[in-house]
Design a protein around this motif. Sequence first.
Motif, PDB file in Angstrom:
ATOM      1  N   SER A 110       0.827  -1.206   0.000  1.00  0.00           N
ATOM      2  CA  SER A 110       0.000   0.000   0.000  1.00  0.00           C
ATOM      3  C   SER A 110       0.859   1.253   0.000  1.00  0.00           C
ATOM      4  O   SER A 110       2.081   1.198   0.239  1.00  0.00           O
ATOM      5  CB  SER A 110      -0.909   0.009   1.231  1.00  0.00           C
ATOM      6  OG  SER A 110      -0.120   0.101   2.414  1.00  0.00           O
ATOM      7  N   VAL A 111       0.219   2.400  -0.230  1.00  0.00           N
ATOM      8  CA  VAL A 111       0.920   3.681  -0.205  1.00  0.00           C
ATOM      9  C   VAL A 111       1.538   3.920   1.157  1.00  0.00           C
ATOM     10  O   VAL A 111       2.708   4.310   1.273  1.00  0.00           O
ATOM     11  CB  VAL A 111      -0.044   4.824  -0.585  1.00  0.00           C
ATOM     12  CG1 VAL A 111       0.609   6.185  -0.339  1.00  0.00           C
ATOM     13  CG2 VAL A 111      -0.473   4.718  -2.047  1.00  0.00           C
ATOM     14  N   TRP A 112       0.781   3.668   2.222  1.00  0.00           N
ATOM     15  CA  TRP A 112       1.335   3.938   3.556  1.00  0.00           C
ATOM     16  C   TRP A 112       2.467   2.988   3.901  1.00  0.00           C
ATOM     17  O   TRP A 112       3.422   3.353   4.575  1.00  0.00           O
ATOM     18  CB  TRP A 112       0.240   3.918   4.625  1.00  0.00           C
ATOM     19  CG  TRP A 112      -0.307   2.575   5.019  1.00  0.00           C
ATOM     20  CD1 TRP A 112      -1.457   1.993   4.576  1.00  0.00           C
ATOM     21  CD2 TRP A 112       0.259   1.653   5.967  1.00  0.00           C
ATOM     22  NE1 TRP A 112      -1.644   0.761   5.162  1.00  0.00           N
ATOM     23  CE2 TRP A 112      -0.609   0.536   6.028  1.00  0.00           C
ATOM     24  CE3 TRP A 112       1.401   1.657   6.751  1.00  0.00           C
ATOM     25  CZ2 TRP A 112      -0.366  -0.564   6.854  1.00  0.00           C
ATOM     26  CZ3 TRP A 112       1.651   0.563   7.575  1.00  0.00           C
ATOM     27  CH2 TRP A 112       0.769  -0.528   7.620  1.00  0.00           C
ATOM     28  N   ARG A 113       2.395   1.760   3.401  1.00  0.00           N
ATOM     29  CA  ARG A 113       3.490   0.813   3.629  1.00  0.00           C
ATOM     30  C   ARG A 113       4.771   1.294   2.941  1.00  0.00           C
ATOM     31  O   ARG A 113       5.866   1.193   3.482  1.00  0.00           O
ATOM     32  CB  ARG A 113       3.110  -0.564   3.095  1.00  0.00           C
ATOM     33  CG  ARG A 113       2.189  -1.355   3.995  1.00  0.00           C
ATOM     34  CD  ARG A 113       2.972  -2.075   5.063  1.00  0.00           C
ATOM     35  NE  ARG A 113       2.152  -3.061   5.742  1.00  0.00           N
ATOM     36  CZ  ARG A 113       2.610  -3.896   6.679  1.00  0.00           C
ATOM     37  NH1 ARG A 113       3.880  -3.828   7.028  1.00  0.00           N
ATOM     38  NH2 ARG A 113       1.822  -4.751   7.270  1.00  0.00           N
ATOM     39  N   ARG A 137      -1.472   5.267   8.649  1.00  0.00           N
ATOM     40  CA  ARG A 137      -2.363   5.788   7.611  1.00  0.00           C
ATOM     41  C   ARG A 137      -2.571   7.284   7.768  1.00  0.00           C
ATOM     42  O   ARG A 137      -2.475   8.056   6.808  1.00  0.00           O
ATOM     43  CB  ARG A 137      -3.710   5.075   7.670  1.00  0.00           C
ATOM     44  CG  ARG A 137      -3.700   3.627   7.189  1.00  0.00           C
ATOM     45  CD  ARG A 137      -5.004   2.973   7.527  1.00  0.00           C
ATOM     46  NE  ARG A 137      -5.121   1.628   6.979  1.00  0.00           N
ATOM     47  CZ  ARG A 137      -5.929   0.699   7.480  1.00  0.00           C
ATOM     48  NH1 ARG A 137      -6.670   0.981   8.556  1.00  0.00           N
ATOM     49  NH2 ARG A 137      -5.985  -0.499   6.926  1.00  0.00           N
ATOM     50  N   ASP A 153      -6.020   7.522  -1.322  1.00  0.00           N
ATOM     51  CA  ASP A 153      -6.301   6.464  -0.357  1.00  0.00           C
ATOM     52  C   ASP A 153      -4.990   5.825   0.077  1.00  0.00           C
ATOM     53  O   ASP A 153      -4.291   5.225  -0.753  1.00  0.00           O
ATOM     54  CB  ASP A 153      -7.219   5.416  -0.999  1.00  0.00           C
ATOM     55  CG  ASP A 153      -7.581   4.293  -0.038  1.00  0.00           C
ATOM     56  OD1 ASP A 153      -7.135   4.325   1.128  1.00  0.00           O
ATOM     57  OD2 ASP A 153      -8.305   3.373  -0.471  1.00  0.00           O
ATOM     58  N   ASP A 155      -4.463   3.183   1.526  1.00  0.00           N
ATOM     59  CA  ASP A 155      -4.496   1.731   1.422  1.00  0.00           C
ATOM     60  C   ASP A 155      -4.405   1.231  -0.019  1.00  0.00           C
ATOM     61  O   ASP A 155      -4.286   0.024  -0.249  1.00  0.00           O
ATOM     62  CB  ASP A 155      -5.779   1.181   2.053  1.00  0.00           C
ATOM     63  CG  ASP A 155      -5.760   1.283   3.570  1.00  0.00           C
ATOM     64  OD1 ASP A 155      -4.716   0.949   4.168  1.00  0.00           O
ATOM     65  OD2 ASP A 155      -6.773   1.705   4.155  1.00  0.00           O
ATOM     66  N   GLN A 156      -4.453   2.151  -0.990  1.00  0.00           N
ATOM     67  CA  GLN A 156      -4.374   1.698  -2.374  1.00  0.00           C
ATOM     68  C   GLN A 156      -2.967   1.210  -2.676  1.00  0.00           C
ATOM     69  O   GLN A 156      -1.985   1.680  -2.084  1.00  0.00           O
ATOM     70  CB  GLN A 156      -4.772   2.815  -3.334  1.00  0.00           C
ATOM     71  CG  GLN A 156      -3.761   3.935  -3.470  1.00  0.00           C
ATOM     72  CD  GLN A 156      -4.265   5.073  -4.352  1.00  0.00           C
ATOM     73  OE1 GLN A 156      -5.171   5.812  -3.989  1.00  0.00           O
ATOM     74  NE2 GLN A 156      -3.670   5.191  -5.540  1.00  0.00           N
ATOM     75  N   PRO A 157      -2.835   0.244  -3.588  1.00  0.00           N
ATOM     76  CA  PRO A 157      -1.486  -0.278  -3.899  1.00  0.00           C
ATOM     77  C   PRO A 157      -0.633   0.789  -4.566  1.00  0.00           C
ATOM     78  O   PRO A 157      -1.121   1.619  -5.337  1.00  0.00           O
ATOM     79  CB  PRO A 157      -1.771  -1.447  -4.840  1.00  0.00           C
ATOM     80  CG  PRO A 157      -3.114  -1.151  -5.426  1.00  0.00           C
ATOM     81  CD  PRO A 157      -3.884  -0.436  -4.359  1.00  0.00           C
TER      82      PRO A 157
END
Length: 279
Positions: A110-113, A137, A153, A155-157
């Motif tokens: 995800s973006v946050w990851r 997040r 978002d 959570d989006q990849p």
Amino acid sequence: MSGVPASEDATPTAAAHPVLELRGITVRHGNVPALNRVSAALPGGRITCVLGENGSGKSTLVSVLSGLQRYDEGELRVDGVPVRFRSARQARDLGIATVWQDLAVAPLLSVWRNFFLGVEPTRGVWPLRRLDIAGARQTTVRALARVGISGLDPDQPASSLQAGERQSLAVARALHFGARALVIDEPVTPMTVARQTLFGQAVLAARAQGLAVVVVTNNPRYAHLIGDRFLLLAHGQVAGSLTRDDVDADDLTALMAGGEQLTTLTDALTELHPELGDR
């Protein structure tokens, strides 16, 4: 997006020394100098655009500032203190963040990851410590908003991010983790006007936070839009060191074409400032 430079009086880093400074830096590949006695001051709160044809030394300059390339002669200073990086890690530890033109992300994460990759926040105490997903997040959203990206978002990849968004994510990450200098190698993937605007907002946000921003680009009009200072390289040497007061976008475009005008500029600057001829 405004191309107006920050006020000298309002600059938060109007310190005695520039954040980064090159003094007579020379890098040789065999007997061929990739950089030849290059000197430049890169102050905080300013965007310095580095321009030049392919083979002019731009990539080598980025590698030196990023700790990937050792130089043969000269001196690199951070806040007035001489340093000699032996790795990119050492450059990062001193607050120099680099956004590479072929910037890679972990596409399935995800973006946050990607934002916290390797430094994920946790909560609680051992042995009950766990990943702070909600906090990560929220922090990612706030950091992206700081550079002009809203509505993304977390959570989006990361694979769904387009050119400009990936670079803006890297800028947001650098700001969040306390970078003092930002070196940006122009993305290879062509960006639409909308994506260039988005990325430009992120770069201007870094300048507003007092970072020394170095943007390597082949686009003189875009450089003039966002830049405060312009460092022209030719055959590994400084062919011109200019400000927005010295040239307009058309002048910069003409100079990028090289040839007689660039030679005339170099001669004129050397006559006015003899020390340039010693570089």
